[in-house]
Scaffold this motif. Structure first.
Motif, mmCIF file in Angstrom:
data_model
loop_
_atom_site.group_PDB
_atom_site.id
_atom_site.type_symbol
_atom_site.label_atom_id
_atom_site.label_comp_id
_atom_site.label_asym_id
_atom_site.label_seq_id
_atom_site.Cartn_x
_atom_site.Cartn_y
_atom_site.Cartn_z
ATOM 1 N N MET B 145 0.836 -1.204 0.000
ATOM 2 C CA MET B 145 0.000 0.000 0.000
ATOM 3 C C MET B 145 0.874 1.259 0.000
ATOM 4 O O MET B 145 2.085 1.192 0.104
ATOM 5 N N ASP B 146 0.215 2.405 -0.069
ATOM 6 C CA ASP B 146 0.916 3.687 0.011
ATOM 7 C C ASP B 146 0.692 4.286 1.402
ATOM 8 O O ASP B 146 -0.442 4.320 1.878
ATOM 9 N N VAL B 147 1.765 4.739 2.007
ATOM 10 C CA VAL B 147 1.646 5.278 3.361
ATOM 11 C C VAL B 147 2.424 6.586 3.506
ATOM 12 O O VAL B 147 3.331 6.877 2.716
ATOM 13 N N VAL B 200 0.942 17.972 8.399
ATOM 14 C CA VAL B 200 -0.381 17.441 8.077
ATOM 15 C C VAL B 200 -1.449 18.413 8.551
ATOM 16 O O VAL B 200 -1.412 18.896 9.689
ATOM 17 N N LYS B 201 -2.387 18.710 7.651
ATOM 18 C CA LYS B 201 -3.470 19.626 8.005
ATOM 19 C C LYS B 201 -4.742 18.848 8.329
ATOM 20 O O LYS B 201 -5.464 19.182 9.257
ATOM 21 N N GLU B 202 -4.980 17.808 7.554
ATOM 22 C CA GLU B 202 -6.186 17.025 7.767
ATOM 23 C C GLU B 202 -6.022 15.613 7.214
ATOM 24 O O GLU B 202 -5.328 15.406 6.211
ATOM 25 N N ILE B 203 -6.660 14.662 7.902
ATOM 26 C CA ILE B 203 -6.645 13.273 7.438
ATOM 27 C C ILE B 203 -8.056 12.976 6.919
ATOM 28 O O ILE B 203 -9.035 13.176 7.642
ATOM 29 N N ILE B 204 -8.131 12.529 5.662
ATOM 30 C CA ILE B 204 -9.429 12.439 5.001
ATOM 31 C C ILE B 204 -9.723 11.002 4.552
ATOM 32 O O ILE B 204 -8.819 10.271 4.127
ATOM 33 N N GLY B 205 -10.996 10.611 4.670
ATOM 34 C CA GLY B 205 -11.413 9.302 4.194
ATOM 35 C C GLY B 205 -12.894 9.116 4.465
ATOM 36 O O GLY B 205 -13.527 9.969 5.090
ATOM 37 N N SER B 206 -13.452 7.993 3.979
ATOM 38 C CA SER B 206 -14.843 7.726 4.337
ATOM 39 C C SER B 206 -14.870 6.732 5.492
ATOM 40 O O SER B 206 -15.107 7.099 6.634
ATOM 41 N N GLU B 210 -7.970 7.746 3.297
ATOM 42 C CA GLU B 210 -7.809 7.741 1.846
ATOM 43 C C GLU B 210 -6.782 8.775 1.379
ATOM 44 O O GLU B 210 -6.042 8.544 0.445
ATOM 45 N N GLU B 211 -6.780 9.916 2.041
ATOM 46 C CA GLU B 211 -5.762 10.905 1.692
ATOM 47 C C GLU B 211 -5.397 11.795 2.869
ATOM 48 O O GLU B 211 -6.126 11.887 3.853
ATOM 49 N N VAL B 212 -4.228 12.442 2.707
ATOM 50 C CA VAL B 212 -3.728 13.332 3.745
ATOM 51 C C VAL B 212 -3.484 14.694 3.100
ATOM 52 O O VAL B 212 -2.765 14.791 2.106
ATOM 53 N N LEU B 213 -4.110 15.707 3.680
ATOM 54 C CA LEU B 213 -3.950 17.060 3.151
ATOM 55 C C LEU B 213 -2.824 17.747 3.916
ATOM 56 O O LEU B 213 -2.805 17.752 5.150
ATOM 57 N N LEU B 214 -1.872 18.323 3.179
ATOM 58 C CA LEU B 214 -0.731 18.978 3.825
ATOM 59 C C LEU B 214 -0.917 20.495 3.875
ATOM 60 O O LEU B 214 -1.735 21.053 3.137
ATOM 61 N N THR B 215 -0.146 21.124 4.718
ATOM 62 C CA THR B 215 -0.228 22.590 4.863
ATOM 63 C C THR B 215 0.231 23.311 3.589
ATOM 64 O O THR B 215 -0.091 24.471 3.381
ATOM 65 N N THR B 216 0.989 22.586 2.756
ATOM 66 C CA THR B 216 1.462 23.182 1.498
ATOM 67 C C THR B 216 0.369 23.176 0.434
ATOM 68 O O THR B 216 0.568 23.699 -0.667
ATOM 69 N N GLY B 217 -0.752 22.527 0.732
ATOM 70 C CA GLY B 217 -1.830 22.428 -0.236
ATOM 71 C C GLY B 217 -1.788 21.119 -1.002
ATOM 72 O O GLY B 217 -2.743 20.738 -1.680
ATOM 73 N N LYS B 221 -2.254 10.698 -1.621
ATOM 74 C CA LYS B 221 -3.214 9.586 -1.637
ATOM 75 C C LYS B 221 -2.554 8.406 -0.945
ATOM 76 O O LYS B 221 -1.645 7.791 -1.494
ATOM 77 N N VAL B 222 -2.970 8.140 0.277
ATOM 78 C CA VAL B 222 -2.355 7.057 1.055
ATOM 79 C C VAL B 222 -3.421 6.232 1.774
ATOM 80 O O VAL B 222 -4.522 6.716 2.022
#
Lengths: 109, 303
Positions: B145-147, B200-206, B210-217, B221-222
Motif C-alpha cells: 500500500m501507500d503510506v 499534516v493539516k487534515e486526514i481524510i477518508g470515508s 484515503e488521503e492526507v492534506l498537507l499545509t502546502t496544499g 493519496k495514502v
C-alpha cells in the motif's frame, strides 16, 4: 475463577470458539514484536481473572494467520474486539488503562 | 557477553539522566548516556524554583553544566536517539539511530514524555483504520500500500525507512529534520518521498484513511499515516522490555522508591515516571536510580 485463562485463537478455531461461542468474547489481536501489546497483556489477564466466568478472553497472534485480522479490518495492534452472538459489539485500538478496558468489557455483561 | 559492556546505560539527557550519570559515574561505574540535549523539555525553560539556584537559570545552562559535571566524573555521551531496546541474559542492548549497538548491565530510562498526537481533523476518527502511532507494530498491515509518515525526528525517519520493506510508496512529511548526518544520508539514498517544510493539516477518508492534506496544499493519496513525533518514548522502548505502566493513565512507568521497575536491572526516573514535571523531582529520582544501578551492576560484575 475462570478455568482456562486467556485462550489462544487462530484462523482455524475463530469461528467455533468466538463466533459460535455461547458467551460473549473479548479478542486481543496482538503480535510478539509489538511493545504496546506486551503492555496490555497483563491487564487482559487480570480482567480474565475477574470476568472470565461470563466472558471468553482470547488472543489472536496476527503472525499466525492473516484472514481473521483482515476480515475485521485490523490495521493496528493491539486492537481489542468485543463479540456477542457472533457480531462485533465494539472495538478498542492501542494500549489503554485497565479502567478503560474494564468499562469496555462491561458492555457485554 | 560483549567486551565493551557498560555498567549503566542511560536513555535521555534531561535532568534525571544527567543526575543519574553523575551519581553512577561517581560510584566508578562505566556510564554511557544517549540522547540530545536540546530534546529535553528543560532546554527551553527558565528555572526559578530549583533549590540552591537563587538566580533564574535557563534550562540550557543547567543542562550544559550537568553534562560537563557528568563528563568530569567519567560518563560518556552519545548524541543519538535510541530506536530499539532489547533485554538479553544479564544485560540490555540498545540500538542508536545510526544503527550502532551498545550493551550494558543496567539501563535507566529518563527520556521524559513527549507529545504523541498530531491533533488534526480526522486523526481520532481513523485510529486503527489508517492512523497508527507505531511503525514497528503496524507496518505489516500496509503491505503493497501507500503510506505517509509524519514527524521531524529519528522515530519518523527510521519509521519511514522501515516501511519501505512493506509499503509500495512511503512519503515522509516533515517541517525540518533534526537527525544525525548518517541517518540523513540513509534517508536521501532511500526511496522515501519527502515533503519538506510541510505538515499534516487534515486526514481524510470515508471508512478508512484515503488521503492526507498537507499545509502546502499538496494532497497525498495514502492508505495509512504513521504519526511518529519526537524520539521513541516509553511505550515503544520500555513496553518492549515488559515494563509495567501505571494503572491509572497507562502512560508512565511504575517504579518503587529505589526507582526500580518490575524488570531487574531496569530503572526509570524523571517525567517518565509521572507528575510533577519538576527538575527537582527529576534530579532526585535520577540520583537514586544512578546509585542503585551502579550498585546492581557491581553485584552482577562480581557474581
Amino acid at each position: 475463577m475462570a478455568e482456562q485463562g486467556v485462550l489462544d485463537v487462530t484462523d482455524s478455531n475463530f469461528e467455533s470458539d468466538i463466533i459460535k461461542a455461547d458467551k460473549p468474547a473479548l479478542v486481543d489481536f496482538w503480535a510478539p514484536w509489538c511493545g504496546p501489546c506486551k503492555a496490555i497483556a497483563p491487564v487482559i489477564k487480570e480482567l480474565e481473572e475477574t470476568y472470565g466466568d461470563s466472558i471468553i478472553f482470547a488472543r489472536f497472534n496476527v503472525d499466525t494467520g492473516p484472514n481473521t485480522p483482515a476480515q475485521y479490518g485490523i490495521r493496528a495492534i493491539p486492537t481489542v474486539i468485543l463479540f456477542q452472538n457472533g457480531t462485533v459489539v465494539d472495538q478498542l485500538v492501542g494500549a489503554v488503562p485497565k479502567s478503560h478496558l474494564e468499562e469496555f468489557v462491561k458492555k457485554v455483561l | 557477553m560483549p567486551a565493551d559492556l557498560y555498567d549503566v546505560a542511560i536513555i535521555g539527557r534531561g535532568p534525571a539522566g544527567l543526575q543519574a550519570a553523575i551519581h553512577a559515574a561517581g560510584k566508578k561505574a562505566k556510564v554511557v548516556v544517549f540522547g540530545k540535549l536540546e530534546k529535553s523539555s528543560l532546554y527551553r525553560a527558565h528555572v526559578a524554583n530549583f533549590c540552591c539556584f537563587e538566580k533564574v537559570m535557563t534550562g540550557k545552562e543547567l543542562l550544559e553544566g550537568g553534562t560537563k559535571q557528568a563528563e568530569s566524573f567519567g560518563a560518556v555521551f552519545i548524541e543519538q536517539d535510541i530506536i530499539e531496546t532489547k533485554s538479553e541474559t544479564d544485560c540490555f542492548t540498545v540500538v542508536t539511530e545510526n544503527g550502532q549497538t551498545y550493551s550494558s548491565r543496567t539501563l535507566i530510562l529518563t527520556m521524559g514524555i513527549s507529545r504523541k498526537k498530531l491533533r488534526v481533523k480526522g486523526e481520532k476518527e481513523f485510529v486503527g483504520r489508517g492512523v497508527s502511532y507505531c511503525v514497528d507494530c503496524d507496518a505489516n498491515f500496509y503491505k503493497g500500500m501507500d503510506v505517509a509518515v509524519v514527524g521531524n525526528e529519528s522515530a519518523a525517519v527510521t519509521g519511514a525507512i522501515t516501511l519501505l520493506r512493506y509499503a509500495k510508496q512511503v512519503h515522509l512529511v516533515c517541517r525540518k529534520l533534526t537527525i544525525t548526518d548518517l541517518l540523513y544520508d540513509q534517508l536521501n539514498n532511500s526511496d522515501v518521498k519527502i515533503s519538506r517544510k510541510a505538515w499534516v493539516k487534515e486526514i481524510i477518508g470515508s471508512n478508512e484513511v484515503e488521503e492526507v492534506l498537507l499545509t502546502t496544499g499538496e494532497t497525498l493519496k495514502v492508505n495509512g499515516i504513521f504519526i511518529e513525533l519526537g524520539a521513541k518514548g516509553a511505550m515503544e522502548l520500555a513496553a518492549n522490555l515488559g515494563v509495567v505502566f501505571d494503572a491509572e493513565t497507562f502512560s508512565f512507568i511504575e517504579t518503587n522508591k529505589w526507582q526500580e521497575t518490575n524488570i531487574p536491572g531496569l530503572y526509570a526516573a524523571g517525567d517518565i515516571t509521572g507528575q510533577p514535571w519538576q527538575i527537582a523531582k527529576a534530579v532526585g529520582e535520577g540520583c537514586v536510580a544512578g546509585m542503585e544501578a551502579a550498585v546492581y551492576a557491581r553485584k552482577l560484575a562480581d557474581s
